[in-house]
Every structure is written in C-alpha cells, then in structure tokens.
Design an enzyme around this catalytic site. Sequence first.
Site, PDB file in Angstrom:
ATOM      1  CG  ASP A 260      10.138  40.881 -57.304  1.00  0.00           C
ATOM      2  OD1 ASP A 260      10.827  39.897 -57.645  1.00  0.00           O
ATOM      3  OD2 ASP A 260       9.539  40.922 -56.209  1.00  0.00           O
TER       4      ASP A 260
HETATM    5  C1  BGC Z   1      10.642  37.791 -55.045  1.00  0.00           C
HETATM    6  C2  BGC Z   1      11.969  38.493 -54.864  1.00  0.00           C
HETATM    7  C3  BGC Z   1      13.084  37.583 -55.309  1.00  0.00           C
HETATM    8  C4  BGC Z   1      12.836  37.177 -56.746  1.00  0.00           C
HETATM    9  C5  BGC Z   1      13.905  36.266 -57.308  1.00  0.00           C
HETATM   10  C6  BGC Z   1      10.480  37.240 -56.445  1.00  0.00           C
HETATM   11  O1  BGC Z   1       9.348  36.438 -56.527  1.00  0.00           O
HETATM   12  O2  BGC Z   1       9.599  38.689 -54.751  1.00  0.00           O
HETATM   13  O3  BGC Z   1      12.151  38.867 -53.530  1.00  0.00           O
HETATM   14  O4  BGC Z   1      14.319  38.205 -55.147  1.00  0.00           O
HETATM   15  O5  BGC Z   1      11.600  36.500 -56.831  1.00  0.00           O
HETATM   16  O6  BGC Z   1      13.849  35.017 -56.736  1.00  0.00           O
END
Ligand code: BGC
Length: 722
Positions: A260
Amino acid sequence: MKRSVWLALAFSVASMAAAKQVMAQTKKDTSAMINELISKMTLEEKVHMIHASSSFTSGGVPRLGIPELVTSDGPHGVRPEHGRDWNLDNNSLDSGSYLPTGVCLAATWNPQLGYAYGSVLGSEAAFRGKNVILGPGINIIRSPLNGRNFEYQSEDPFLVSKMVVGYIKGVQDQGISACVKHYAANNQETKRFTINVQMSERALREIYLPGFKAAVQVAGVNTLMSSYNKFRGQWASQNNYLLNQILKKEWGFKGLVMSDWDAVHNTMEALWNGMDLEMGTDLHMLPNPDYSKFFLGDTVVALVKSGRFPEYLLDEKVRRILYVMYKTNMINGKPLKGEYNTKAHQQTAAKVAEEGIVLLKNQNNFLPLDRSKIKSIAVIGYNAERKQSMGGGSSQIRAFYEVTPLAGIRNMAGNIKVNYAQGYDIKRDGGANDAMIAEAVEAAKKSDVVIMVGGWTHGFRYDVWKDNAFDAEDIDKVDMQMPFGQNELLKAVMKANPKTVVVLMGGGAIDMTQWIDQAPAILQAWYAGMEGGNAMAKIIFGQINPSGKLPMSFPKKLEDHGSQKLGEYPGDTTHLSVHYMDDIYVGYRYYDTYKVEPQFAFGHGLSYTTFAYSNLRLTTSGKRATATFTIKNTGKTAGAETVQLYVHQDKSALPRPEKELKGFNKVSLNPGEEKTISIEMDEDAFRYFSDVTNQWVMEPGSFQVLLGSSSRDIRLSGKINL
Ligand code: BGC
C-alpha cells in the site's frame, strides 16, 4: 461406438494435446524471454523496477523496451489524475464511469454482475492508459464503524469469495491487471498505519483469508496489495507468514505483491519477506520526490553489491513484475484499447444499482408508490442532491455524470409536484437547525408523501475539520447515530406526514431505533454510482422490483455488535494493538450463536413479490452434497430471489457458529413461475479450521442444511450424514 464418434473423439484428444503443447511452448517462451530480459539488465535497472517512479507508476527500463507499470485507483471507477505534487490535476480529461461502491455490488449477490462491473473498470482503465486497477477491496466488514466498509463487500467470507472472482476476471479479461487489497487484516481505519492486529489462526483461515485465496486460486489475480497495519507484530507489507508462507508458497501466487502507498518500513524485511514492489509518494519529499531513496531503492543496490542480499532473490521480484507485464501484453503484445463512457458501461452501473439497493422494510406494501394516486412529493435531505462520487478518499471518481436521488425522482415524477427541502447541513452537531426543520415539515405537510434521503454522507479524510468525514478512508465513524441532527428532523417530518419513505445512504448500518417503528418503508441505497438516483426512484415507483440483500447484518445498536461486545474494537489505540477477540464470530455468526436480535439480518432484503420454497431433497456422495428444491413466484410481479444455503453442524470437537453461508443462487421468476434449483456443496461447505491440529478438518456426523430468504428467514431445512 460409431466410427465417426471415435474419429471426433480422437480428433479432439489430438487437438487438446496440440493446444497443451502450444500452451507449454508459450509458457516456456515467456519464461525464457523473461530470463533473457533479466540477464540483460544492470543491477540498477532491476532495482529501478521494484519501487515507485511517480505517485502511481513504478520504474521501467526503456533501453530494453520495458515500460513503466501504470496503476490507478480504484475499486469502483478509474480515479482522476494527480500531478507530481499529489494534488488533483484538474486540467486533464480524467473522468470515468462511477460504479456503485463495493458494498452495493456485494448486495446484488450476483456474481455475473461482478464480472460485468470488472469489465467496465478494465475497459476504462485500458482507455485511460492504465495497466493495473487498484481493486477490488475485500477486507471483511468486521465493525459497522470502519470508514472503508463502503469500498469492501461483506462480513461473510463465502459471499466475498464468490463476488471477488467475477470482478477480477472481468477486469483481467480486458487485458488489465486487478489488484486485490488490502492483504490482510485491515478491518479498521482507526490507527490503520500503526495498529498491530492479533487474531487466532482459525479466524484468519475461516474469516479473513478466504476472499484473498479465491482471488489468487480461482480468479488468478495478477497483483495483490499488502495493507498498512501490522499482523502479529510484523508489518503486513513485509510479513513473512502472510506473503511468503501463505500467499506465495501455500497458494502458489505467481503475480506481484505491491505495498500500500508508503507502507514499507524496512528494506531488509521487505526484501526477504515477500514484498516485490514498493509503492507510494513520500509526502515529505514533495514537491520533488526522489524515488531512489525509497526503502527498495538505492539501498538495495548497495546491499546486493556488498553481498548482503542475493541478486537471484532480486531477480525473483523482477521476474514477477515482468510476468504480469507479459500476461497483460505490456511487453510483447498489443494492450487492448478499451472504451470510455459507453451506453453499455452506463447500463452496467444502472443494473448493479438496481440489484444492489435493498428494501429493508415495507409495511403493508407501502411501496411501490402509485404515480396515478399522487399529486405531490416532498423530497427531504441533503443526500438527495449531494453528489458523492468525489468522496471517500482514494476511491474518488470524477464521474461523467451522477444522477442524484432528487434528479432520479424528478425523472420519474412526471406530473407529480416535487417539493424539495434540504433538511440538514453536513455538520456533525446541529446540522439540522430549527429553520431547516420547519422548512422540511412545511414541505412534508403540503405533500401527499415524503421521501427522506439521508443517512451517512461520503466525506474525505481531509474533511475531518468540517466534521463530515463519514465513509471515508483513514477515519472510522465515531458511532452509529444518524449524523447532522437527522433523527430530530426525521421524527418531525414523520409527525407532519407519516407517509414517509426513508432512504439511507452509506457504507452500512445506522441506528434506526428512534424512528423505525413509525417508518412504513426503508431503503438501503449505499453509494449507488452514477445511475444510483434513477435506480432508487425506479424502485420507489415500482418500475424495478428490488432484489438486493444485505451483505452484512445491521445491529439495532452499536453496543449489540460482536466487535464491540467480544471484539475489543478498535483495540488499544495508545499501545497500538487490537485483539480480534470476537474470533470467528463476525456478523451473523455472532448474532445467531449468541442469540442477539439484529435490526436487519445478514441476507435480508424484501421484494414486491413473494416466493414459496418447497420440495427440498438432499443427496450426498462421499464428502459432497446437493440440495435440490423448488422456488415459485407466488405474487403478481416479476422478481428475483437470492436463495441462501447455510450449514449447521450438529456436533463438533471445536465450537462452531450456529450457521455458515455455503451457497446461494439468485433466481429470476415471472408471476406464477417456478424453477427447480440445485445448489452443490463440496467438502469446504462442511470443514472448519482447527487451531488444535492447525489444519482444516472434516468431522463425520450430521449436518443441517438450511435454505432461506435471509440468515434469519429459513424456509426449508433437512439433515444429512457425512
Ligand atoms: C489506500 C489504497 C490506495 C492507495 C493509492 C492508499 O492510501 O489505502 O487503497 O489504493 O492509497 O491511492
């Protein structure tokens, strides 16, 4: 056997063998090509591929024709573009179809719609030049307060496992990779970056992992995103047990694991424990982020050079990235072009909304409203005219268009006069002031019926200061109370005009105890996408017969919920740990076993018609069983019923939940029509995970097979011995 049949058989065996040979050859070719590419790469080029190169891309090697991998959120549409400084780039053409959010998709209980949904995402991602769509999000809905429940699907692992497969195949059949997330145990947003989740092995295996396993083994997902939290003391992004042992070794995952955004914390652990690609944008580095300073950046070059990390393990990460690139034609083929905002995409958005909105209550058939008998309608509530698509956090969409509930009602109203009153403002305390309530009451009094559109509202985590960050990333709800003074508003409106339909938007349950007995009809409308307003209005006026079913239980009060009673949600936020003491008793597994009455049960959802279940026959063969039964539409309207099959084991060595969902089938029937349906149960329907022996066990004995319209509305049951 006739000669012609023999010939045909021989021919098909020969052509199967030929096809197998071609497949083996292609496989060999691909891995040979990947090896050849790797052999040509410098150490620096390899390392360049295992970390981000901008907010949503990772490094390529142009010299060798290896492109950057371009990712995009998110689970229910292709996200607007970002500039280098992470702000939205408001100058590009970056709109997309806004599909109903994950929880609405799950509420359709229709895996084919999951496929259609994934196809829209894949197609629009391709059109926008993306390679990976960062979805589906499938974390189990453990607490009604989790801010991201709207993006997720269900409290039940079986329902998640079935819905996720269609979605992923839909995306990937468009030549785009899906990215199942967030692996694993990311079930709350409170302290999501730091919380250490502890749970039993049984809860992990029975509740929290099956969706991911199905994504890998049944759907063949190309990429997977690890979560922010720690799991048993080790960050999920560098967790040997989750990534190496379970995902890659046990399940045989061939694709790539990405972190993530900014979830990696330590180079060595990430390198050794299964992380392949570090993603993120270090906000501290803005406006000039230097991605080579990432944990999986230059440090890795130094570690390999000094012999502290073997290059062949680095190659393994690059190999996984290249494997995904080959699989999606990014290197040797032609990526599909995709399509943008087509009629078909809009129709899919509409269909999911129509099948996902749930009719919770309908006293004396209050709904559907008969247009010929109504002259005026009061529409009350800020959600009636609020556009929700840009809310929620990373899943935001710049929708091509968004039909609000008010617009949907107007589209259907014809000559009926619509009196709109906003009713409340989106401020947590005192959102409905006296003047607004008076205006709403006035509108209610002068109208034949009232449609109140309220519930949660889709905020953004940066809206915390505005006090309206509900159903948003990085923040959980504080309680289950209707925000913005809506309880007072609704009670006043209902007093003025008892003919009030309540439409609730949001990612999940709201406390209805103050007014539910007075409300003749209640709809759960989620965030139903760009066609949501039309779908909702069509259901209210009877053009669509509702068929959605709750993918999670709605408790009466927050205190009733298993995650509160047993579960220690949200854990110790000072010492940053949470123990899932509710164990396997998540959602209805808790309500049924502990005999707590929910407000609306898991699987509940009404229709404008009625269904009769009859004639159950149960047959067994080894460790498998089949339930065959008849279902008939006994009403006057065509409709669809999701028949749910639950299994109860009479006696087991370890305690088991009262019942567990093990099958379902959505059946469409015309008035008077009946169908005979069979639902198969394999060994998985009867096994449980034993913490004692650390394996799945199938204990011989008797099982009840229960068929019903919800987890609490069982219509047929029978016993089998296995
Ligand atoms: C989120 C993810 C997301 C990523 C990119 C993170 O903060 O938890 O679900 O895909 O950001 O935007």
